[in-house]
Enzyme design. Structure first.
Site, PDB file in Angstrom:
ATOM      1  N   TYR A  10       0.801  -1.225   0.000  1.00 43.43           N
ATOM      2  CA  TYR A  10       0.000   0.000   0.000  1.00 43.43           C
ATOM      3  C   TYR A  10       0.832   1.273   0.000  1.00 43.43           C
ATOM      4  CZ  TYR A  10      -3.473  -3.469   1.229  1.00 43.43           C
ATOM      5  OH  TYR A  10      -4.267  -4.578   1.223  1.00 43.43           O
ATOM      6  N   PRO A  23     -11.374  -0.452  -2.557  1.00 41.74           N
ATOM      7  CA  PRO A  23     -12.604  -1.106  -3.020  1.00 41.74           C
ATOM      8  C   PRO A  23     -13.844  -0.260  -2.723  1.00 41.74           C
ATOM      9  CG  PRO A  23     -11.344  -2.507  -1.504  1.00 41.74           C
ATOM     10  CD  PRO A  23     -10.808  -1.114  -1.380  1.00 41.74           C
ATOM     11  N   HIS A 244      -7.608   0.999   1.611  1.00 39.06           N
ATOM     12  CA  HIS A 244      -7.376  -0.403   1.942  1.00 39.06           C
ATOM     13  C   HIS A 244      -6.257  -0.649   2.977  1.00 39.06           C
ATOM     14  CE1 HIS A 244      -7.688  -4.600   1.331  1.00 39.06           C
ATOM     15  NE2 HIS A 244      -8.044  -4.591   0.075  1.00 39.06           N
ATOM     16  N   SER A 463     -11.836 -12.201  -4.689  1.00 41.64           N
ATOM     17  CA  SER A 463     -11.915 -12.219  -3.241  1.00 41.64           C
ATOM     18  C   SER A 463     -13.340 -12.508  -2.790  1.00 41.64           C
ATOM     19  CB  SER A 463     -11.479 -10.850  -2.717  1.00 41.64           C
ATOM     20  OG  SER A 463     -11.418 -10.880  -1.336  1.00 41.64           O
TER      21      SER A 463
HETATM   22  N1  COA Z   1     -19.215 -30.068   2.304  1.00 40.67           N
HETATM   23  C1  COA Z   1     -20.161 -29.354   2.941  1.00 40.67           C
HETATM   24  N2  COA Z   1     -19.936 -28.121   3.454  1.00 40.67           N
HETATM   25  C2  COA Z   1     -18.712 -27.590   3.279  1.00 40.67           C
HETATM   26  C3  COA Z   1     -17.698 -28.269   2.607  1.00 40.67           C
HETATM   27  C4  COA Z   1     -17.983 -29.577   2.110  1.00 40.67           C
HETATM   28  N3  COA Z   1     -17.066 -30.282   1.459  1.00 40.67           N
HETATM   29  N4  COA Z   1     -16.594 -27.506   2.604  1.00 40.67           N
HETATM   30  C5  COA Z   1     -16.899 -26.371   3.244  1.00 40.67           C
HETATM   31  N5  COA Z   1     -18.186 -26.416   3.657  1.00 40.67           N
HETATM   32  C6  COA Z   1     -18.909 -25.425   4.455  1.00 40.67           C
HETATM   33  C7  COA Z   1     -18.040 -24.882   5.575  1.00 40.67           C
HETATM   34  O1  COA Z   1     -18.117 -25.708   6.705  1.00 40.67           O
HETATM   35  C8  COA Z   1     -18.635 -23.517   5.794  1.00 40.67           C
HETATM   36  O2  COA Z   1     -19.808 -23.687   6.565  1.00 40.67           O
HETATM   37  P1  COA Z   1     -20.503 -22.475   7.368  1.00 40.67           P
HETATM   38  O3  COA Z   1     -21.216 -21.630   6.348  1.00 40.67           O
HETATM   39  O4  COA Z   1     -21.449 -23.166   8.268  1.00 40.67           O
HETATM   40  O5  COA Z   1     -19.409 -21.759   8.068  1.00 40.67           O
HETATM   41  C9  COA Z   1     -19.063 -23.080   4.412  1.00 40.67           C
HETATM   42  O6  COA Z   1     -19.181 -24.283   3.660  1.00 40.67           O
HETATM   43  C10 COA Z   1     -18.088 -22.153   3.717  1.00 40.67           C
HETATM   44  O7  COA Z   1     -16.821 -22.767   3.591  1.00 40.67           O
HETATM   45  P2  COA Z   1     -15.872 -22.559   2.336  1.00 40.67           P
HETATM   46  O8  COA Z   1     -16.673 -22.032   1.208  1.00 40.67           O
HETATM   47  O9  COA Z   1     -15.108 -23.796   2.091  1.00 40.67           O
HETATM   48  O10 COA Z   1     -14.818 -21.543   2.772  1.00 40.67           O
HETATM   49  P3  COA Z   1     -14.837 -20.212   3.626  1.00 40.67           P
HETATM   50  O11 COA Z   1     -16.159 -19.550   3.664  1.00 40.67           O
HETATM   51  O12 COA Z   1     -14.208 -20.588   4.910  1.00 40.67           O
HETATM   52  O13 COA Z   1     -13.884 -19.275   2.771  1.00 40.67           O
HETATM   53  C11 COA Z   1     -11.710 -18.364   2.339  1.00 40.67           C
HETATM   54  C12 COA Z   1     -12.591 -19.632   2.404  1.00 40.67           C
HETATM   55  C13 COA Z   1     -10.356 -18.750   1.846  1.00 40.67           C
HETATM   56  C14 COA Z   1     -12.343 -17.344   1.397  1.00 40.67           C
HETATM   57  C15 COA Z   1     -11.662 -17.779   3.783  1.00 40.67           C
HETATM   58  O14 COA Z   1     -11.013 -18.664   4.624  1.00 40.67           O
HETATM   59  C16 COA Z   1     -10.938 -16.473   3.860  1.00 40.67           C
HETATM   60  O15 COA Z   1      -9.738 -16.452   4.028  1.00 40.67           O
HETATM   61  N6  COA Z   1     -11.680 -15.329   3.766  1.00 40.67           N
HETATM   62  C17 COA Z   1     -11.154 -14.010   3.897  1.00 40.67           C
HETATM   63  C18 COA Z   1     -10.779 -13.440   2.587  1.00 40.67           C
HETATM   64  C19 COA Z   1     -10.483 -11.971   2.680  1.00 40.67           C
HETATM   65  O16 COA Z   1      -9.856 -11.495   3.584  1.00 40.67           O
HETATM   66  N7  COA Z   1     -10.997 -11.243   1.691  1.00 40.67           N
HETATM   67  C20 COA Z   1     -10.962  -9.830   1.667  1.00 40.67           C
HETATM   68  C21 COA Z   1      -9.850  -9.236   0.924  1.00 40.67           C
HETATM   69  S1  COA Z   1     -10.221  -7.513   0.707  1.00 40.67           S
END
Ligand code: COA
Length: 536
Positions: A10, A23, A244, A463
Site C-alpha cells: 500500500y 474497493p 485499503h 476475493s
Molecule cells: N461439504 C459441505 N460443506 C462444506 C464443505 C464440504 N465439502 N466444505 C466447506 N463447507 C462449508 C463450511 O463448513 C462452511 O460452513 P458455514 O457456512 O457453516 O461456516 C461453508 O461451507 C463455507 O466454507 P468454504 O466455502 O469452504 O470456505 P470459507 O467460507 O471458509 O472461505 C476463504 C474460504 C479462503 C475465502 C476464507 O477462509 C478467507 O480467508 N476469507 C477471507 C478473505 C479476505 O480477507 N478477503 C478480503 C480481501 S479484501
C-alpha cells in the site's frame, strides 16, 4: 511481515488509490424520493456507525473464529478515525482513533464543500438521528452550489498528490481544514443523482463507490485518503469506499451489516431515543465549514487531477449482478466447499473466453496469526486446467465432468487451507525478497524468472467478502488485461462485482459475467445429471 506488507502492498505504491487500490462496498439499494429520505438514511448510517463504535471503543466486537481458531481482531480497531497521509515517496497511516485525544467529529461532503460536525452532545452521548438530520440539512442548505473540487487531488498518483499536499498545507487555513478531515471518525459524502447512468442500478452504484464517476460526477465530493467514506446518493445508491491500507474487506462488511441491522430493526427511529434523552435543539453547534484557499498552483493541480482521473474513469467498466441459480446451500449439499466451487467457476469462465487458463489471485485471511492480513491462494492449478478442459469438451460425460470438478475443488481447498495456515508461497517469497533488499543484496534471479513473472501476472484478482445483507464489494482488476471479481455467497444466491478495463481489447466484464453464469450452471447441471444417473 506486517509492517513490510503495509508498505509493499500500500504505502509504497505510487499509483492512485482510486480504482487501483480502494474497493467499493455497495449497500442494499434504497429508493429515495425526497431530500428528507436521503438525509434520513444518511443520519441513520451515521448513528449506526456510532453505535458500532461503542463496541470498538469498549473492545467488545465479538471475536471471530475460523473453525476452532480465534482470529486476530486488530483490524476492527483500525478503521474508524484513520487516514492515509500522502508523502512524496511513501505515504503514512495515522490512527487518530487510538490517540489520547480521539476525534469526536465526522466530516460531511456536499457539492465539494466539507463540513465538520461534532457527533457527541452533552455528556458524550451520540447525537440522535433527529439531531443528525438537522445537522445534515444545515450542511445541504449552506452548500447549494458546487465549489472547487479540492478532494479530487486525493485521486492522483501518490507522488503527485504528495507534492501538491505539501503545497496545500503551506496555507494555515488549509492546514487546519485538512487536519479536521484527517482526524475525523469517518466521512459522509452526500451525492446528487447518478451521473452517466448505465441503465443498471448495481453497476451505477458500484462505479460511484469506486471512483465517484470522475470529475463530471462526485469525485471532488470525496477525500480518498480517509479510511471510511460513506456515500449516500440522492436517489438511493448507497455504499462506501475504503482506503485499503489498515484493513481487509470482512471488517468493513461487518460494519455495514451492523449499520443495516441498526436501520432495519428501527433503532434510532423517532421515539426510540426517549424524550428525556433529547438535548434541546439549540444546544447543537452549527456544522463548521472547512475552508480551503485555492492558489493558482492548486487550481492547476486540480485541473491535472481531473485529466488523470478522467482517463481512469473512462477505462474502468463494471458488471455487477445477483446470480440467482443457486447459492451455498446447493454446493454444500453436494459435499463441496462453496468458496472453492466458485473459484473453479471463475477459472472455467476465464478458460471459456480466452482458451487458456489465467493466473488467479484469491485472498486468504491469515488472521489466525497476530496482525495477519492475507496470503495468496493461487487458484489456477493443474487440476483447475484439467477441469476447465473437461467441462468444455462436449464429448465428456457428466460423470467425468463431476470427477474433474471434485478434484479441482479438492486441490483448491487444500491450497486455501495451507494459505490460511501461513503455508502459502507468495508472502514467504515477498519476505525473502525484502530481506535481500534490506541486506543490500541483489534481488534473487527467481524474481525475474519468466515462469515466476507469468504466474504472478494475476489476470484474475478475486476475493470472497461475505455479508449478511444483500450487498457486494467491488474493485478494479490488478493488471491491465485482467478482471476483478469479488463475491458475496449467500445460501440461495451469489452477488458478484466484476470489472475489466476498456483499454484491453481482450477483456470485457459483460462477457465475463455471461461466461461465469454459464460456468456455474454447467457445473450445477453436471452434478445434478450425475447424481440422477447414479440413482437410476
Ligand atoms: N461439504 C459441505 N460443506 C462444506 C464443505 C464440504 N465439502 N466444505 C466447506 N463447507 C462449508 C463450511 O463448513 C462452511 O460452513 P458455514 O457456512 O457453516 O461456516 C461453508 O461451507 C463455507 O466454507 P468454504 O466455502 O469452504 O470456505 P470459507 O467460507 O471458509 O472461505 C476463504 C474460504 C479462503 C475465502 C476464507 O477462509 C478467507 O480467508 N476469507 C477471507 C478473505 C479476505 O480477507 N478477503 C478480503 C480481501 S479484501
Amino acid at each position: 511481515l506486517a509492517d513490510w506488507w503495509i508498505n509493499a502492498a500500500y504505502l509504497d505504491c505510487r499509483g492512485p488509490v482510486v480504482v487501483w487500490s480502494s474497493p467499493g462496498l455497495v449497500f442494499p439499494l434504497q429508493e429515495f424520493k425526497t431530500l428528507d429520505d436521503q438525509l434520513n438514511f444518511a443520519a441513520k448510517v451515521i448513528a449506526g456507525t456510532l453505535d458500532y463504535k461503542i463496541m470498538v471503543d469498549e473492545k467488545t466486537v465479538p471475536v471471530e473464529r475460523m473453525g476452532k481458531d480465534v482470529l486476530d481482531m486488530s483490524q476492527y480497531f483500525k478503521v474508524l478515525g484513520t487516514c492515509r497521509i500522502p508523502g512524496v515517496t511513501r505515504d503514512t497511516l495515522q490512527f487518530y482513533g487510538q490517540s489520547s485525544d480521539p476525534p469526536k467529529h465526522i466530516v460531511v461532503a456536499h457539492n465539494n464543500h466539507f463540513f465538520k460536525i461534532d457527533v457527541y452532545g452533552k455528556g458524550g452521548k451520540p447525537l440522535s438521528v433527529r439531531q443528525l438530520i438537522q445537522q445534515l440539512r444545515n450542511v445541504v442548505e449552506r452548500s447549494t452550489h458546487p465549489t472547487h473540487p479540492i478532494g479530487i487531488l486525493t485521486t492522483q498518483n501518490r507522488n503527485v498528490w504528495g507534492k501538491a499536499y505539501k503545497q496545500l498545507r503551506k496555507d494555515k487555513v488549509n492546514r487546519a481544514s485538512i487536519e479536521e478531515i484527517h482526524r475525523c471518525i469517518f466521512l459522509v459524502a452526500l451525492d446528487g443523482p447518478v451521473v452517466n447512468p448505465t441503465g443498471n442500478e448495481m453497476n451505477d452504484a458500484a462505479l460511484n463507490c469506486v471512483h465517484g464517476n470522475g470529475p463530471q460526477g462526485y469525485a471532488g465530493n470525496r477525500w480518498y485518503d480517509k479510511t471510511i467514506q460513506f456515500i449516500v446518493g440522492k436517489k438511493g445508491a448507497v455504499g462506501l469506499t475504503y482506503e485499503h491500507t489498515p484493513a481487509e474487506g470482512p471488517p468493513i462488511a461487518n460494519l455495514m451489516d451492523h449499520i443495516m441491522n441498526y436501520i432495519n430493526t428501527g433503532k434510532g427511529e423517532e421515539g426510540t431515543e426517549g424524550k428525556e434523552n433529547r438535548p434541546p435543539v439549540e444546544e447543537l453547534s452549527r456544522p463548521h465549514r472547512l475552508i480551503f484557499n485555492i492558489s493558482p498552483t492548486i487550481k492547476q493541480d486540480i485541473e491535472d487531477a481531473k485529466v488523470a482521473l478522467e482517463s481512469l474513469v473512462s477505462d474502468l467498466e463494471m458488471t455487477c449482478f445477483k446470480f440467482s441459480g443457486f447459492g451455498k446451500s446447493f454446493i454444500k449439499s453436494q459435499k463441496l466447499s462453496p468458496d472453492s466451487f466458485i473459484q473453479m467457476a471463475i477459472q472455467l469462465a476465464f478458460y471459456r473466453i480466452h482458451g487458456e487458463p489465467g493466473a488467479h489471485y484469491e485472498s486468504a485471511s491469515t488472521r489466525k496469526f497476530i496482525y495477519g492480513r492475507t496470503e495468496t491462494i493461487r487458484s489456477c492449478s493443474m487440476q483447475s486446467v484439467a477441469f476447465a478442459q473437461t467441462m468444455l469438451d462436449k464429448e465428456q460425460s457428466a460423470a467425468a465432468k463431476v470427477k474433474s470438478l471434485r478434484e479441482a475443488v479438492e486441490a483448491h481447498k487444500n491450497y486455501a487451507k495451507d494459505a490460511v495456515n501461513g503455508l502459502g508461497v507468495d508472502r514467504h517469497l515477498l519476505g525473502l525478497k525484502l530481506s535481500a533488499i534490506e541486506a543490500g543484496m541483489d534481488v534473487p534471479s527467481l524474481f525475474m524468472d519468466v515462469g515466476y513473472l507469468r504466474s504472478s501476472h494475476m489476470r484474475l484478482s478475486t476475493s470472497q467478502v461475505p455479508a449478511r445483507c444483500e450487498a457486494f464489494m467491488c474493485f478494479g482488476p490488478l493488471v491491465p488485461d485482467g478482471y476483478g471479481c469479488c463475491y458475496n455467497p449467500r445460501d440461495t444466491e451469489i452477488f458478484f462485482g466484476t470489472s475489466a478495463f476498456n483499454s484491453s481489447p481482450e477483456t470485457d466484464s459483460a462477457t465475463f459475467r455471461q461466461s461465469l453464469e454459464q460456468s456455474l450452471m454447467d457445473m450445477h447441471n453436471a452434478l445434478v445429471q450425475d447424481s440422477l444417473k447414479a440413482k437410476l
